[in-house]
Design a protein around this motif. Structure first.
Motif, PDB file in Angstrom:
ATOM      1  N   VAL A  55     -16.166   1.232   1.491  1.00 59.69           N
ATOM      2  CA  VAL A  55     -15.543   0.449   0.421  1.00 59.69           C
ATOM      3  C   VAL A  55     -14.631   1.372  -0.364  1.00 59.69           C
ATOM      4  O   VAL A  55     -15.070   2.419  -0.852  1.00 59.69           O
ATOM      5  N   SER A  56     -13.366   0.975  -0.492  1.00 56.43           N
ATOM      6  CA  SER A  56     -12.414   1.777  -1.265  1.00 56.43           C
ATOM      7  C   SER A  56     -11.926   1.001  -2.473  1.00 56.43           C
ATOM      8  O   SER A  56     -11.593  -0.182  -2.371  1.00 56.43           O
ATOM      9  N   GLU A  57     -11.905   1.679  -3.610  1.00 54.06           N
ATOM     10  CA  GLU A  57     -11.408   1.090  -4.852  1.00 54.06           C
ATOM     11  C   GLU A  57      -9.969   1.541  -5.139  1.00 54.06           C
ATOM     12  O   GLU A  57      -9.449   1.282  -6.220  1.00 54.06           O
ATOM     13  N   ARG A  58      -9.341   2.202  -4.198  1.00 60.54           N
ATOM     14  CA  ARG A  58      -7.960   2.654  -4.390  1.00 60.54           C
ATOM     15  C   ARG A  58      -7.000   1.473  -4.260  1.00 60.54           C
ATOM     16  O   ARG A  58      -7.239   0.542  -3.497  1.00 60.54           O
ATOM     17  N   THR A  59      -5.915   1.506  -5.013  1.00 55.61           N
ATOM     18  CA  THR A  59      -4.922   0.434  -4.940  1.00 55.61           C
ATOM     19  C   THR A  59      -4.030   0.639  -3.724  1.00 55.61           C
ATOM     20  O   THR A  59      -3.329   1.646  -3.614  1.00 55.61           O
ATOM     21  N   VAL A  60      -4.089  -0.312  -2.805  1.00 54.33           N
ATOM     22  CA  VAL A  60      -3.254  -0.264  -1.614  1.00 54.33           C
ATOM     23  C   VAL A  60      -2.462  -1.558  -1.517  1.00 54.33           C
ATOM     24  O   VAL A  60      -2.718  -2.517  -2.245  1.00 54.33           O
ATOM     25  N   ASN A  61      -1.504  -1.579  -0.605  1.00 52.45           N
ATOM     26  CA  ASN A  61      -0.601  -2.716  -0.480  1.00 52.45           C
ATOM     27  C   ASN A  61      -0.437  -3.063   0.992  1.00 52.45           C
ATOM     28  O   ASN A  61      -0.572  -2.192   1.859  1.00 52.45           O
ATOM     29  N   LEU A  62      -0.122  -4.313   1.274  1.00 57.61           N
ATOM     30  CA  LEU A  62       0.108  -4.707   2.665  1.00 57.61           C
ATOM     31  C   LEU A  62       1.288  -3.959   3.277  1.00 57.61           C
ATOM     32  O   LEU A  62       1.386  -3.866   4.512  1.00 57.61           O
ATOM     33  N   MET A  63       2.159  -3.395   2.439  1.00 58.68           N
ATOM     34  CA  MET A  63       3.241  -2.558   2.950  1.00 58.68           C
ATOM     35  C   MET A  63       2.708  -1.309   3.643  1.00 58.68           C
ATOM     36  O   MET A  63       3.412  -0.664   4.420  1.00 58.68           O
ATOM     37  N   LEU A 112       5.927  -6.817   5.177  1.00 54.58           N
ATOM     38  CA  LEU A 112       4.920  -5.960   5.814  1.00 54.58           C
ATOM     39  C   LEU A 112       5.240  -5.745   7.285  1.00 54.58           C
ATOM     40  O   LEU A 112       4.913  -4.702   7.865  1.00 54.58           O
ATOM     41  N   LEU A 113       5.889  -6.721   7.924  1.00 56.79           N
ATOM     42  CA  LEU A 113       6.199  -6.609   9.347  1.00 56.79           C
ATOM     43  C   LEU A 113       7.469  -5.808   9.622  1.00 56.79           C
ATOM     44  O   LEU A 113       7.669  -5.308  10.729  1.00 56.79           O
ATOM     45  N   THR A 114       8.333  -5.690   8.626  1.00 56.81           N
ATOM     46  CA  THR A 114       9.552  -4.886   8.793  1.00 56.81           C
ATOM     47  C   THR A 114       9.459  -3.543   8.085  1.00 56.81           C
ATOM     48  O   THR A 114      10.242  -2.636   8.375  1.00 56.81           O
ATOM     49  N   GLY A 115       8.552  -3.441   7.104  1.00 57.00           N
ATOM     50  CA  GLY A 115       8.467  -2.224   6.310  1.00 57.00           C
ATOM     51  C   GLY A 115       9.498  -2.164   5.200  1.00 57.00           C
ATOM     52  O   GLY A 115       9.690  -1.114   4.582  1.00 57.00           O
ATOM     53  N   VAL A 116      10.144  -3.295   4.907  1.00 55.92           N
ATOM     54  CA  VAL A 116      11.188  -3.349   3.878  1.00 55.92           C
ATOM     55  C   VAL A 116      10.729  -4.259   2.748  1.00 55.92           C
ATOM     56  O   VAL A 116      10.484  -5.450   2.954  1.00 55.92           O
ATOM     57  N   ARG A 117      10.614  -3.714   1.552  1.00 57.75           N
ATOM     58  CA  ARG A 117      10.142  -4.473   0.393  1.00 57.75           C
ATOM     59  C   ARG A 117      11.092  -5.620   0.027  1.00 57.75           C
ATOM     60  O   ARG A 117      12.300  -5.533   0.267  1.00 57.75           O
ATOM     61  N   PRO A 118      10.564  -6.668  -0.612  1.00 58.71           N
ATOM     62  CA  PRO A 118      11.430  -7.749  -1.087  1.00 58.71           C
ATOM     63  C   PRO A 118      12.549  -7.252  -2.004  1.00 58.71           C
ATOM     64  O   PRO A 118      13.677  -7.751  -1.928  1.00 58.71           O
ATOM     65  N   SER A 119      12.245  -6.284  -2.856  1.00 57.76           N
ATOM     66  CA  SER A 119      13.261  -5.775  -3.780  1.00 57.76           C
ATOM     67  C   SER A 119      14.346  -4.987  -3.063  1.00 57.76           C
ATOM     68  O   SER A 119      15.415  -4.743  -3.630  1.00 57.76           O
ATOM     69  N   SER A 120      14.088  -4.596  -1.814  1.00 55.88           N
ATOM     70  CA  SER A 120      15.095  -3.893  -1.023  1.00 55.88           C
ATOM     71  C   SER A 120      15.889  -4.840  -0.134  1.00 55.88           C
ATOM     72  O   SER A 120      17.032  -4.556   0.218  1.00 55.88           O
ATOM     73  N   SER A 121      15.287  -5.963   0.238  1.00 58.72           N
ATOM     74  CA  SER A 121      15.946  -6.902   1.159  1.00 58.72           C
ATOM     75  C   SER A 121      16.567  -8.107   0.466  1.00 58.72           C
ATOM     76  O   SER A 121      17.516  -8.699   0.977  1.00 58.72           O
TER      77      SER A 121
END
Length: 459
Positions: free
Chosen positions: A339-347, A84-93
């Protein structure tokens, strides 16, 4: 004198017109970035535990937007925070676990605090922002490290490593998180000529659950409610999932030693202690000159199991390990009591902050700005959330389903409308073939090889 008078008029205007946004104030937003370690969805706004006492987080929730379906990119401290701090997913790094230093494989990554520094912000960090073992000195022009908290003379539970819980005969002031907040309060009380990015990281409720006695007293053992579970919950889970759960480890220890209620008590006490410290920080912001122009981002780095699916800790791809508390407040922009029910990610944090603060778009960031959802929590949104735990193991969460695919091809599928506890794996049912195929479209297209490991940093 004239300059001083202008400042007084300015501050009065901010007090009278709290709805003014950053543009109207002719100033960029400041950012208060609050990271909490191992806090799951048991806090008040997320309804995970009846009777939880989190008045300060509750207050923040009413002020901003609560994202009920927010998830981490990885259910472990290091990969979640690094991504989340670099903007690079685990699957990319290839940074999938806590014992994989992230900077050696992301040499050129520009972290959120680095990007804000480069764009003229005053940046300070305090407490746990990156994983303890791999803090990034390059990210912090100013940083206050995590003071050690008091511990009992010996581990009372005598569990595995620091898998332990107990009151400690100390005051709040003796705890490391209290001292971290002091640093944040001092910063907020100072005069800043530039917009700032202040990151404050809380250790509790990370293990061991040692907090002052008064927090344990708020949760008498006779009132403790255990998580909802069923017998043989792992029966329809693939071997890859059972291996992750490790039911013969922590869970067997808890049951055999009759520690389940005491462990839940320790976790609740640690959450309420953390809430008190978060409240001190938020109160300081509210009393400061920056209250009307500071974005607040509050999140937990991943979820936590307390016996669901015979599993403890994080390190899994189920709902409890991957769902996180996530609240965002942007003055004059975010919907009050939203309140939001949308799926979001820490990314999504990186692109959201750069948009809110009107910084140049950071190229290569893997995430989606949630600014539209801050304005309208029910806005159209088609971004299922992806969580990764280890090479080739992924979960895709839509608003209705959780789909898990392990690196051996085995699968799990849960319908959250009818099965919020994820008790019935539907993956083998042919009628859900099209559902799985649709969710699989969101799986990462690449699976980077494992980053090198070290002995430190496993927990």
């Amino acid at each position: 004198m004239i300059g001083k008078l202008k400042r007084i008029i300015w501050l009065l205007a901010l007090a009278v017109l709290p709805g003014l946004d950053a543009i109207a104030q002719n100033a960029k937003y400041n950012v208060l970035f609050i990271a909490v370690d191992d806090m799951n969805d048991w806090i008040g706004p997320f309804g995970g535990y009846p009777g939880i006492q989190t008045p300060n987080i509750d207050k923040l929730a009413k002020k901003g937007v609560v994202f009920k379906k927010a998830y981490c990119s990885a259910p472990a401290c290091n990969p979640s925070r690094a991504s989340l701090l670099t903007g690079v997913r685990p699957s990319s790094s290839g940074v999938y676990h806590n014992n994989q230093p992230w900077r050696p494989v992301l040499k050129d990554a520009v972290t959120i605090p680095q990007y804000f520094t480069a764009n003229g912000y005053e940046v300070k960090g305090a407490g746990k922002i990156f994983h303890n073992a791999f803090n990034d000195k390059a990210s912090w022009p100013s940083y206050f490290d995590i003071p050690k908290s008091p511990e009992p003379p010996k581990a009372p539970v005598n569990g595995f490593a620091h898998f332990d819980w107990s009151p400690v005969n100390v005051q709040d002031e003796d705890m490391g998180d209290y001292k971290v907040v002091n640093e944040g309060i001092g910063f907020l009380n100072d005069k800043h000529d530039k917009p700032f990015f202040l990151a404050v990281g809380f250790t509790r409720p990370h293990l061991p659950w040692y907090v002052p006695q008064k927090y344990f007293d708020q949760y008498p053992l006779s009132d403790i409610k255990l998580p909802k579970t069923i017998a043989n919950d792992l029966q329809d889970v693939p071997d890859a999932g059972v291996k992750i759960a490790k039911p013969k480890g922590d869970h067997r220890f808890i049951v055999e030693h009759k520690q389940w209620e005491k462990a839940v008590q320790g976790y609740l006490a640690s959450i309420t202690f953390a809430d008190g410290q978060i409240g001190r920080l938020l109160d300081a912001l509210e009393k400061s000159a920056y209250a009307q122009n500071t974005v607040i981002v509050f999140f937990g780095d991943h979820g936590w199991h307390l016996g669901e699916k015979e599993h403890w800790r994080k390190f899994a791809l189920w709902e409890e390990a991957s769902r996180v508390p996530f609240i965002v407040y942007a003055p004059g922009l975010s919907k009050t009591n939203g309140v939001s029910e949308r799926t979001v990610n820490l990314m999504d944090i990186y692109p959201t902050l750069t948009e809110l603060c009107k910084l140049p778009v950071k190229k290569g960031v893997e995430g989606n700005s949630i600014v539209p959802l801050l304005k309208n929590p029910a806005a159209a949104w088609n971004h299922p959330s992806v969580t990764t735990h280890g090479l080739g193991n992924h979960a895709v969460r839509s608003e209705k389903y959780r789909y898990i695919r392990y690196n051996d091809g085995s699968e799990e599928l849960y319908d959250h409308d009818t099965d919020p506890q994820e008790w019935k794996n539907l993956a083998a049912d042919a009628k859900y073939g099209s559902v799985k195929a649709e969710l699989a479209k969101s799986l990462p297209q690449t699976d980077a090889k494992d980053a090198p490991t070290v002995k430190e940093g496993k927990e």
